[in-house]
Scaffold this motif. Structure first.
Motif, PDB file in Angstrom:
ATOM      1  N   LEU A  42       0.829  -1.203   0.000  1.00 49.51           N
ATOM      2  CA  LEU A  42       0.000   0.000   0.000  1.00 49.51           C
ATOM      3  C   LEU A  42       0.865   1.255   0.000  1.00 49.51           C
ATOM      4  CD1 LEU A  42      -2.850   1.128   0.064  1.00 49.51           C
ATOM      5  CD2 LEU A  42      -2.777   0.988   2.539  1.00 49.51           C
ATOM      6  N   GLY A  43       1.928   1.248   0.794  1.00 54.49           N
ATOM      7  CA  GLY A  43       2.846   2.381   0.802  1.00 54.49           C
ATOM      8  C   GLY A  43       3.499   2.592  -0.545  1.00 54.49           C
ATOM      9  N   LEU A  44       3.924   1.509  -1.180  1.00 56.62           N
ATOM     10  CA  LEU A  44       4.527   1.615  -2.512  1.00 56.62           C
ATOM     11  C   LEU A  44       3.538   2.139  -3.543  1.00 56.62           C
ATOM     12  CD1 LEU A  44       6.773  -1.556  -2.839  1.00 56.62           C
ATOM     13  CD2 LEU A  44       7.497   0.824  -2.848  1.00 56.62           C
ATOM     14  N   VAL A  45       2.306   1.665  -3.469  1.00 55.53           N
ATOM     15  CA  VAL A  45       1.283   2.123  -4.419  1.00 55.53           C
ATOM     16  C   VAL A  45       1.042   3.621  -4.258  1.00 55.53           C
ATOM     17  CG1 VAL A  45      -1.183   1.977  -4.962  1.00 55.53           C
ATOM     18  CG2 VAL A  45       0.157  -0.101  -4.706  1.00 55.53           C
ATOM     19  N   ILE A  46       0.970   4.086  -3.025  1.00 57.08           N
ATOM     20  CA  ILE A  46       0.760   5.519  -2.779  1.00 57.08           C
ATOM     21  C   ILE A  46       1.936   6.331  -3.318  1.00 57.08           C
ATOM     22  CG2 ILE A  46       0.594   7.279  -0.975  1.00 57.08           C
ATOM     23  CD1 ILE A  46      -0.980   5.212   0.689  1.00 57.08           C
ATOM     24  N   LEU A  47       3.147   5.915  -2.980  1.00 61.68           N
ATOM     25  CA  LEU A  47       4.332   6.677  -3.396  1.00 61.68           C
ATOM     26  C   LEU A  47       4.522   6.665  -4.911  1.00 61.68           C
ATOM     27  CD1 LEU A  47       6.828   5.642  -0.597  1.00 61.68           C
ATOM     28  CD2 LEU A  47       5.705   7.845  -0.892  1.00 61.68           C
ATOM     29  N   VAL A  48       4.372   5.511  -5.529  1.00 63.68           N
ATOM     30  CA  VAL A  48       4.548   5.423  -6.990  1.00 63.68           C
ATOM     31  C   VAL A  48       3.435   6.185  -7.702  1.00 63.68           C
ATOM     32  CG1 VAL A  48       4.535   3.831  -8.944  1.00 63.68           C
ATOM     33  CG2 VAL A  48       5.864   3.291  -6.910  1.00 63.68           C
ATOM     34  N   GLY A  49       2.224   6.102  -7.184  1.00 62.49           N
ATOM     35  CA  GLY A  49       1.115   6.843  -7.781  1.00 62.49           C
ATOM     36  C   GLY A  49       1.320   8.343  -7.723  1.00 62.49           C
ATOM     37  N   LEU A  50       1.803   8.828  -6.592  1.00 64.14           N
ATOM     38  CA  LEU A  50       2.091  10.256  -6.473  1.00 64.14           C
ATOM     39  C   LEU A  50       3.190  10.673  -7.436  1.00 64.14           C
ATOM     40  CD1 LEU A  50       1.995  10.691  -2.607  1.00 64.14           C
ATOM     41  CD2 LEU A  50       0.506  11.821  -4.253  1.00 64.14           C
ATOM     42  N   HIS A  51       4.230   9.871  -7.505  1.00 65.89           N
ATOM     43  CA  HIS A  51       5.350  10.185  -8.389  1.00 65.89           C
ATOM     44  C   HIS A  51       4.911  10.210  -9.857  1.00 65.89           C
ATOM     45  CE1 HIS A  51       9.445  10.465  -9.785  1.00 65.89           C
ATOM     46  NE2 HIS A  51       9.246   9.417 -10.557  1.00 65.89           N
ATOM     47  N   MET A  52       4.148   9.216 -10.266  1.00 67.83           N
ATOM     48  CA  MET A  52       3.687   9.157 -11.653  1.00 67.83           C
ATOM     49  C   MET A  52       2.741  10.315 -11.967  1.00 67.83           C
ATOM     50  SD  MET A  52       5.176   6.521 -12.982  1.00 67.83           S
ATOM     51  CE  MET A  52       4.231   5.962 -14.367  1.00 67.83           C
ATOM     52  N   GLY A  53       1.885  10.667 -11.023  1.00 71.77           N
ATOM     53  CA  GLY A  53       0.974  11.789 -11.225  1.00 71.77           C
ATOM     54  C   GLY A  53       1.708  13.102 -11.391  1.00 71.77           C
ATOM     55  N   ARG A  54       2.754  13.307 -10.601  1.00 74.12           N
ATOM     56  CA  ARG A  54       3.554  14.525 -10.712  1.00 74.12           C
ATOM     57  C   ARG A  54       4.257  14.591 -12.075  1.00 74.12           C
ATOM     58  NH1 ARG A  54       3.669  18.837  -7.669  1.00 74.12           N
ATOM     59  NH2 ARG A  54       5.915  18.937  -7.718  1.00 74.12           N
ATOM     60  N   ARG A  55       4.807  13.455 -12.510  1.00 79.29           N
ATOM     61  CA  ARG A  55       5.475  13.422 -13.820  1.00 79.29           C
ATOM     62  C   ARG A  55       4.485  13.729 -14.941  1.00 79.29           C
ATOM     63  NH1 ARG A  55       8.506   7.954 -14.483  1.00 79.29           N
ATOM     64  NH2 ARG A  55       8.039   8.542 -16.615  1.00 79.29           N
ATOM     65  N   ARG A  56       3.282  13.142 -14.843  1.00 78.83           N
ATOM     66  CA  ARG A  56       2.271  13.356 -15.875  1.00 78.83           C
ATOM     67  C   ARG A  56       1.841  14.826 -15.908  1.00 78.83           C
ATOM     68  NH1 ARG A  56      -0.602   9.038 -15.095  1.00 78.83           N
ATOM     69  NH2 ARG A  56      -1.533   9.836 -13.200  1.00 78.83           N
ATOM     70  N   LYS A  57       1.690  15.440 -14.726  1.00 77.40           N
ATOM     71  CA  LYS A  57       1.284  16.839 -14.657  1.00 77.40           C
ATOM     72  C   LYS A  57       2.355  17.753 -15.240  1.00 77.40           C
ATOM     73  CE  LYS A  57      -0.360  20.323 -11.435  1.00 77.40           C
ATOM     74  NZ  LYS A  57      -0.666  20.635 -10.044  1.00 77.40           N
ATOM     75  N   LYS A  58       3.618  17.499 -14.920  1.00 74.55           N
ATOM     76  CA  LYS A  58       4.706  18.314 -15.465  1.00 74.55           C
ATOM     77  C   LYS A  58       4.780  18.183 -16.978  1.00 74.55           C
ATOM     78  CE  LYS A  58       7.735  18.426 -11.464  1.00 74.55           C
ATOM     79  NZ  LYS A  58       9.038  18.032 -10.913  1.00 74.55           N
ATOM     80  N   ARG A  59       4.595  16.956 -17.492  1.00 75.33           N
ATOM     81  CA  ARG A  59       4.640  16.726 -18.935  1.00 75.33           C
ATOM     82  C   ARG A  59       3.493  17.463 -19.630  1.00 75.33           C
ATOM     83  NH1 ARG A  59       5.806  11.216 -18.776  1.00 75.33           N
ATOM     84  NH2 ARG A  59       3.593  10.843 -18.566  1.00 75.33           N
TER      85      ARG A  59
END
Length: 72
Positions: A42-59
């Protein structure tokens, strides 16, 4: 709550779950994987999801800037 505060708290929650899951797997003697693995995942899913969302927003912001620059 501002966006950066929410982001910090979300990362903090993800880290708490991840570290807690790892500690469960290290410290507990019985049922260590029953409790540890779900919390760590669950911790990994939260952290990876946040990271991917930030990358997608910046792109997406970068693409919008390129479109605006090309229109001028």
């Amino acid at each position: 709550m501002s966006s950066s505060t929410g982001l910090i708290f979300s990362y903090l929650i993800g880290l708490i779950f991840l570290v807690g899951g790892i500690l469960f797997m290290i410290v507990l003697t019985q049922h260590r994987f029953l409790f540890g693995i779900p919390y760590a995942v669950l911790g990994l899913v939260i952290l990876v999801g946040l990271h991917m969302g930030r990358r997608r927003k910046k792109r997406q912001e970068q693409r919008q800037d390129e479109i605006l620059d090309s229109e001028e």
